[in-house]
Structures are given as structure tokens and as C-alpha cells.
Design a protein around this motif. Structure first.
Motif, PDB file in Angstrom:
ATOM      1  N   ASN A 123     -18.366   3.675 -16.069  1.00 16.40           N
ATOM      2  CA  ASN A 123     -17.036   4.018 -16.554  1.00 16.40           C
ATOM      3  C   ASN A 123     -16.479   5.322 -15.997  1.00 16.40           C
ATOM      4  OD1 ASN A 123     -18.907   5.349 -18.093  1.00 16.40           O
ATOM      5  ND2 ASN A 123     -18.592   4.016 -19.856  1.00 16.40           N
TER       6      ASN A 123
ATOM      7  N   ARG B 175     -10.067   6.441 -25.382  1.00 20.50           N
ATOM      8  CA  ARG B 175     -11.493   6.330 -25.693  1.00 20.50           C
ATOM      9  C   ARG B 175     -12.259   7.593 -25.343  1.00 20.50           C
ATOM     10  NH1 ARG B 175     -13.909   1.189 -23.426  1.00 20.50           N
ATOM     11  NH2 ARG B 175     -11.849   0.324 -23.151  1.00 20.50           N
TER      12      ARG B 175
ATOM     13  N   PHE C 198     -25.216   0.814 -22.461  1.00 22.70           N
ATOM     14  CA  PHE C 198     -24.390   1.975 -22.770  1.00 22.70           C
ATOM     15  C   PHE C 198     -25.130   2.984 -23.653  1.00 22.70           C
ATOM     16  CE2 PHE C 198     -21.070  -1.042 -21.485  1.00 22.70           C
ATOM     17  CZ  PHE C 198     -20.535  -0.272 -20.464  1.00 22.70           C
TER      18      PHE C 198
ATOM     19  N   ASN D  15     -18.009  10.399 -24.916  1.00 21.53           N
ATOM     20  CA  ASN D  15     -17.161   9.578 -25.790  1.00 21.53           C
ATOM     21  C   ASN D  15     -16.951   8.193 -25.217  1.00 21.53           C
ATOM     22  OD1 ASN D  15     -16.605  11.260 -27.896  1.00 21.53           O
ATOM     23  ND2 ASN D  15     -14.784  12.135 -26.978  1.00 21.53           N
ATOM     24  N   HIS D  16     -16.639   8.190 -23.935  1.00 20.39           N
ATOM     25  CA  HIS D  16     -16.334   6.932 -23.260  1.00 20.39           C
ATOM     26  C   HIS D  16     -17.529   5.976 -23.326  1.00 20.39           C
ATOM     27  CE1 HIS D  16     -14.107   5.129 -19.567  1.00 20.39           C
ATOM     28  NE2 HIS D  16     -14.370   4.242 -20.485  1.00 20.39           N
ATOM     29  N   THR D  17     -18.702   6.526 -22.998  1.00 19.48           N
ATOM     30  CA  THR D  17     -19.911   5.704 -22.998  1.00 19.48           C
ATOM     31  C   THR D  17     -20.237   5.222 -24.411  1.00 19.48           C
ATOM     32  OG1 THR D  17     -20.680   7.133 -21.242  1.00 19.48           O
ATOM     33  CG2 THR D  17     -22.282   5.660 -22.189  1.00 19.48           C
ATOM     34  N   LEU D  18     -20.119   6.135 -25.373  1.00 18.16           N
ATOM     35  CA  LEU D  18     -20.436   5.757 -26.751  1.00 18.16           C
ATOM     36  C   LEU D  18     -19.467   4.699 -27.265  1.00 18.16           C
ATOM     37  CD1 LEU D  18     -22.332   6.336 -29.055  1.00 18.16           C
ATOM     38  CD2 LEU D  18     -20.847   8.173 -29.800  1.00 18.16           C
ATOM     39  N   SER D  19     -18.192   4.823 -26.888  1.00 17.85           N
ATOM     40  CA  SER D  19     -17.234   3.833 -27.385  1.00 17.85           C
ATOM     41  C   SER D  19     -17.535   2.454 -26.807  1.00 17.85           C
ATOM     42  CB  SER D  19     -15.810   4.256 -27.076  1.00 17.85           C
ATOM     43  OG  SER D  19     -15.536   4.088 -25.720  1.00 17.85           O
ATOM     44  N   GLU D  20     -18.034   2.425 -25.569  1.00 11.96           N
ATOM     45  CA  GLU D  20     -18.427   1.133 -24.989  1.00 11.96           C
ATOM     46  C   GLU D  20     -19.609   0.543 -25.758  1.00 11.96           C
ATOM     47  OE1 GLU D  20     -17.124  -0.696 -22.692  1.00 11.96           O
ATOM     48  OE2 GLU D  20     -15.789   0.593 -21.548  1.00 11.96           O
TER      49      GLU D  20
END
Lengths: 203, 296
Positions: free
Chosen positions: A131, A161, B203, B248-253
Motif C-alpha cells: 500500500n 485511511r 497485513f 494506519n493504512h496497513t492496520l486499516s487493511e
């Protein structure tokens, strides 16, 4: 199909309002827009379809036809696109053939790489789980064509996000510590002493 | 790299926390049963989370009974009374990860620490042989991770995603093993459950790697060790925000993947860990970046 009530997580005796709320909550949770760049996009889409069908089935059963026609269209996927320079890449991404999509994209010459190329590259990385790379590519696509709705929503989606501030609880404020209690007691004791009484007997 | 995935006690119901404790104690006991009493020292929260996930999805309900802890005989604690595959798997993950971590430490540490690790090595490698026999997949995955981690660290154009890939891929494989090893009607109902578990593991593994990198940032910088955040082209004062966004991004995934899974028995514990404990942990680790002078 499975029991539609079970899918929505409501009892068969639930009121229309309860069913509607349950449906809305689920639709919000599994909305395809949340999963557009996720490796599980197709799974979420299936789940959403199942929920839509269950809701329609319940509505039909309750002879409340007015809901059934609107529901599936209001919470559908918004991934449709009108014109594209890379139809095959989009098809591969849709089918989950990420390596093939990557190969075609890498084959494009440096000078003919347009905003859509960066967007699709970001999409491939995102579906792969990379990501951080995906974010860089999406940003590049958005910079090149800020008016494009698809690129803008991809960047906005990721931005929201990445700044997920309401995820946890505030860790800063503790109720009161042992020190607070001691100071409180000492203050109380001083006050009591002034008034002639004693809250702590040893002092 | 251990101990990041725990629960947030203050936001967990008492009964759920008791269950979590009981699973923690059961895993400790399982380590003693499968390996040796000293293996219990390697118990950690991350592997407990793995055990909770499996026990949550499994068809078999857990029977708890009360016993005494061998390390602290004055304390009474609850255990799962029967031997389950879930606990064995989590125990194997604990031992194999400890073994490969030890091998890695022997290569990387200064000589005085190396002596200590060398002393531990025969003990751990004898347990490792047992875990390899029991669950070869877990061991292979950890082995693969150790090898490819070395490769990525030597890679000149390494980025965050590349650096995190080995850990993420390892946990992804370990999580998708749940689908094969555990009898679960919840997982069987959904044909995509293996993919969901695999993505969830991916993730979560990536998050663990990244938070470990963030935690070690100042230390690695001082000793000129490899750290994915050092290679970044980001200004010092922007760095905290960047690290936070990537976490944050990884955790939200990971959350999105978990949401697609049918809820199991201990969903409350897993949700508490994901939605409350891990963000809290992020804040805790990132508070280091506010006062970098103290770390130097």
C-alpha cells in the motif's frame, strides 16, 4: 440461498425498521468503495451482493416491493469507467491476475505513461498489499489529472485511511493516579485540621 | 519483534479478559507439554493472538478448568482442559519463531551477547526439531522469511513494502494454515475464507514489521543498522506523520480483511485487539518520535 434473516443478522420477527437499520449498517461496512483497492475487492463485492439479495428477499417476502428495486442500485459498486487506454490491464486486475497486469504496464514506454498508467500501477500494488507504493502512484496520477473523479476518489480513500485518528481510544487522559489520591487526601486533611476535625488520624 | 499484538484491558469486558488470560495460560502450559518447562519462557502475546483466532473459529468449544501456575503456585488460573490443535499450532509458532530469531541474533549481536545466545542454541534447536516434525509448514515459512529478509536488507532500492514483504508473507501463510488445520463450520461456509485469512495475516504481519521498525528507528540509526524508515526520503519532522500514516493504512487493511470473516466465539477479544489495542500501541511507539533527543 441461505436464510436471508441470518445473513442480515436479524430475527425473523424484527420490524421493518430494524431490518432496514441492519441492512444499512452492513452495507456501510461492506460497501465496495471501502474495498476498491483491497486484495479482497471481489470477496467484498460478493458479500455485498449476498446482503442485497437477502434484503430484497425479505422485502419481497413482506410484500414491500418498493424497497427491492432501489436497494441494489443504491449500494452497488461504483467501479464502472467509460474510456480507458488499458482495457486489458483493467480486466486482469479485475480477475486478480496481478503479475500479468504488471507485465503489460512495465512494457509501456516511459514517455507514453499517462495518469491512468500511474493509477493502474497503484491499483496493482494496492491489490498486492504494497500500500505504500500504491499511495505514491495514486498521488502521481492525481497530480497529473486532478479533475479525474476516479483518481481523486482513490487518493481521498487512501488519505482517509492513513489519517485514521478515531480508530483507538485516547490514551492521554487517565482518570486519577495514586499521586492524585494522596494529594487529594492531604488537602482534605489540611482542610479538616483547620476546621478542628481529623481525616487522617496519625497526623 | 514480539509482544505488539496484545489486548487493551481497560476496554475489554471482564469475562473476555478472563478468557484471554486463560488462553494465555493454556498456551504456556501447552509449551510445557509439547516441548519443555523452559520453553514456557518464550511465551508471547503475538502467538497468543494466533491461538485466540483459531479457538475463536474452531467448532470445538473450550472447557475451562481451574489450576495452579507452576511458576507462581500461589496464583490460581484457568486453563483449557483438553489438548487442542489450536494450542499446538500456536506453540509451534512460538518455538519456531524463537529459534529463527535466535539464529538471527547470533549473526547480528556483539560478542558478549553472542555467548549467551550460543548457550541457548542447543536447547532451542532440540525443540525446533520437534516443531518441525509436528508442523513443517510453519517452520518452512519462518525459514523462508529469515532468508528473504536478509536479501531485502541488502537490496539497494529497498522500500517499505519490499522490506515488510517477508514478514507479511510468513504470517499470511501461517494464518491461511488455520483453514486447513482447524475444523470450523464458520470457515467451511465461506469459500473465500482461506483468502481472507491469508490477507488478514499479510497485513497484520506487515503491521508488526512496521511497528517494530518504528520502535527500533532511533536505535538502528545510532548503530547504522538496516531500517526501512531510514532509507526514506522524508524530512525528520515529517517522519512521525509518515510512519503513522503507513501504520494506519496497513492496520486499516487488516481490519477490512477481518471484517469479511464470519464472527467467531471470541470476536470481542480479537476486535478489541485490532480496533483498540493496536492503535494504542501505535501511539505509544510513536510518542518516541516527539522527543528524539532523549533516545540518542
Amino acid at each position: 440461498m441461505n436464510n436471508p434473516y441470518e445473513i442480515l443478522g436479524v430475527s425473523p420477527n424484527a420490524t421493518d425498521e430494524e431490518i432496514k437499520t441492519a441492512y444499512r449498517n452492513l452495507a456501510k461496512k461492506y460497501h465496495p468503495d471501502n474495498y476498491t483497492d483491497s486484495p479482497l475487492a471481489d470477496v467484498a463485492e460478493e458479500k455485498m451482493k449476498e446482503i442485497n439479495e437477502a434484503y430484497d428477499a425479505i422485502c419481497d417476502m413482506r410484500k414491500n416491493g418498493s424497497h427491492s428495486s432501489t436497494s441494489s442500485s443504491s449500494y452497488g459498486s461504483s467501479s464502472s469507467y467509460t474510456h480507458t487506454s488499458y482495457p486489458d490491464v483493467r480486466q486482469y486486475i479485475h480477475e486478480g491476475r496481478l503479475d500479468d497486469a504488471m507485465e503489460i504496464l512495465n512494457g509501456v514506454a516511459q514517455e507514453s505513461r499517462n495518469a491512468e498508467w500511474y493509477f493502474l500501477m497503484g491499483m496493482v500494488f494496492s491489490r498486492k498489499g504494497w500500500n505504500d507504493q500504491a499511495y505514491t502512484y495514486f498521488q502521481r496520477a492525481y497530480q497529473m489529472e486532478p479533475d479525474n473523479y476516479e483518481f481523486r476518489s482513490a487518493v481521498n480513500n487512501m488519505n482517509s485511511r492513513r489519517t485514521y485518528s478515531n480508530m483507538g481510544y485516547d490514551t492521554g487522559n487517565m482518570g486519577c493516579s495514586a499521586c492524585d489520591i494522596c494529594t487529594g487526601l492531604m488537602c482534605a486533611d489540611c482542610c479538616c485540621n483547620c476546621m478542628g476535625g481529623r481525616s487522617i488520624f496519625c497526623c | 519483534m514480539f509482544g505488539y499484538v496484545n489486548v487493551d484491558k481497560s476496554n475489554l469486558l471482564g469475562k473476555d479478559f478472563d478468557t484471554y488470560r486463560a488462553i494465555y495460560c493454556s498456551l504456556c502450559k501447552q509449551l510445557g507439554r509439547d516441548y519443555s518447562i523452559f520453553a514456557r519462557f518464550f511465551l508471547n502475546y503475538d502467538c497468543t493472538f494466533y491461538a485466540v483466532l483459531m479457538l475463536s473459529l474452531s467448532d470445538k468449544t473450550c472447557d475451562f478448568c481451574t489450576g495452579r501456575c507452576r511458576f507462581n503456585p500461589l496464583k490460581k488460573c484457568d486453563y483449557i482442559s483438553d489438548d487442542t490443535v489450536s494450542l499446538s499450532l500456536a506453540a509451534a509458532l512460538t518455538i519456531s519463531s524463537a529459534y529463527y530469531k535466535l539464529l538471527d541474533n547470533i549473526l547480528d549481536s556483539p560478542w558478549y551477547k553472542r555467548i549467551f545466545y550460543r548457550l541457548l542454541q542447543p536447547m532451542l534447536s532440540s525443540w525446533h526439531k520437534i516443531s518441525l516434525k509436528k508442523f513443517p509448514t510453519i517452520d518452512n515459512e519462518l525459514n523462508k522469511m529469515t532468508i528473504s529478509q536478509k536479501g531485502t536488507e541488502e537490496d539497494k532500492n529497498c522500500n517499505i513494502d519490499k522490506a515488510a514483504e517477508p514478514t507479511a508473507a510468513m504470517l499470511s501463510a501461517v494464518f491461511s494454515l488455520v483453514d486447513e488445520k482447524i475444523d470450523s463450520s464458520i470457515l467451511k461456509k465461506n469459500k473465500n475464507s482461506k483468502r481472507i485469512l491469508s490477507s488478514f495475516g499479510y497485513f497484520l504481519g506487515k503491521w508488526i514489521y512496521l511497528i517494530d521498525a518504528a520502535d527500533d528507528y532511533f536505535n538502528d540509526k545510532k548503530h547504522h543498522n538496516f531500517n526501512p524508515y531510514i532509507t526514506l526520503d522524508v524530512e525528520e519532522k515529517e517522519l512521525k506523520n509518515y510512519v503513522l500514516s503507513s501504520l494506519n493504512h496497513t492496520l486499516s487493511e487488516a481490519m477490512l480483511s477481518y471484517n469479511l470473516l464470519e464472527k467467531g466465539r471470541y470476536d470481542a477479544i480479537i476486535s478489541n485487539a485490532l480496533f483498540s489495542a493496536l492503535p494504542k500501541k501505535q501511539n505509544l511507539v510513536l510518542s518516541k518520535f516527539d522527543k528524539p533527543d532523549k533516545q540518542k
